[in-house]
Design a protein around this motif. Sequence first.
Motif, short mmCIF file in Angstrom:
data_model
loop_
_atom_site.label_atom_id
_atom_site.label_comp_id
_atom_site.label_asym_id
_atom_site.label_seq_id
_atom_site.Cartn_x
_atom_site.Cartn_y
_atom_site.Cartn_z
N LEU A 1 -6.79 6.58 -0.55
CA LEU A 1 -5.88 5.50 0.16
C LEU A 1 -4.94 6.56 1.62
O LEU A 1 -3.86 6.57 2.28
N MET B 1 -0.98 -5.43 -6.32
CA MET B 1 -1.76 -5.15 -5.85
C MET B 1 -3.03 -4.74 -6.72
O MET B 1 -4.27 -5.26 -6.63
N LEU C 1 0.83 -1.34 0.11
CA LEU C 1 -0.03 0.02 -0.17
C LEU C 1 0.06 1.34 -0.16
O LEU C 1 0.58 2.33 -1.05
#
Length: 297
Positions: free
Chosen positions: A78, A49, A16
Amino acid sequence: MVDRFARRFLPSFSVLRSFASAARHQSFTLAAEELNLTQSAVSRHIRDMETALGFSLFRRVGRRVVLTPAGKNLADALEDDLSRITQTLHRAIAAGMSGATLNVASLPTFASRWLIPRLPGFEKAHPGIGINLTARINPFDLAHERFDVAIHFGRDNWPDAQLTKFCDEEMIAVASPQFMETNGVHGPADLLNAPLLHLQSRPGAWGDWMHEAGLQDVPALPGKQFDQFTMVIAGAAAGLGAGLVPAYLIEEELRSGVLVQVGDTALKTQNSYFIVRPLGVENPSADAFVSWILAQV
């Protein structure tokens, strides 16, 4: 079911972070430099991802990478999520060091002019409780933002929260002693022909104050416009004009004589100050903080 879904689809934190950095820079190379990784590692994280999510996050344009619409939507959300995680970890570290930490959201002017000068007294009375202070203006979700207490100004209109009123707002007219002497200001009537400082968000405040002071047929009141009370206070102290401000904001200026009240009229507005807390949350440290604020008032 939820845990099985998370294990299958939720990327790791390192993945992430790689995506967030690449999205911010629009570059795998710059993301690698920021995170101290190789470019191939960042590329692998992005592929992992995309595989987990089932859609593309970037598209290549020449030698650059550009977010896809889906990638941009994810990146925007995010970035906020990662920021909150970072804040949560910092707060946990602070709590571990001090024993207890309160996260307090406050109106910026209230914090700087009223709350912060009094905080040493709270820390002396409650040495085991630390205060993290963040400036906020509008209502928000206390639980989602991880705040224990917030200071709200306005009406009793903060949804899904417990509000405790702690004071009304009273505005008084003030000016510098030199301004009053130069402009022959001895009482409210003298301000009708003197330069006035206006807060843009309260265009009718001076007229209301004049009526409260007993003046009738008040004409339009021209003057300089400011969008913050701090600017009105600074302008009044500098002799630009008379200002109409909440009394609590200028306690030090009144004590020192930098500003002097004109007359004794106080305009009580329809707004008040409230202490806001999440519903259904027991927090002894927050209880102590709220009791302390109420005692200060």
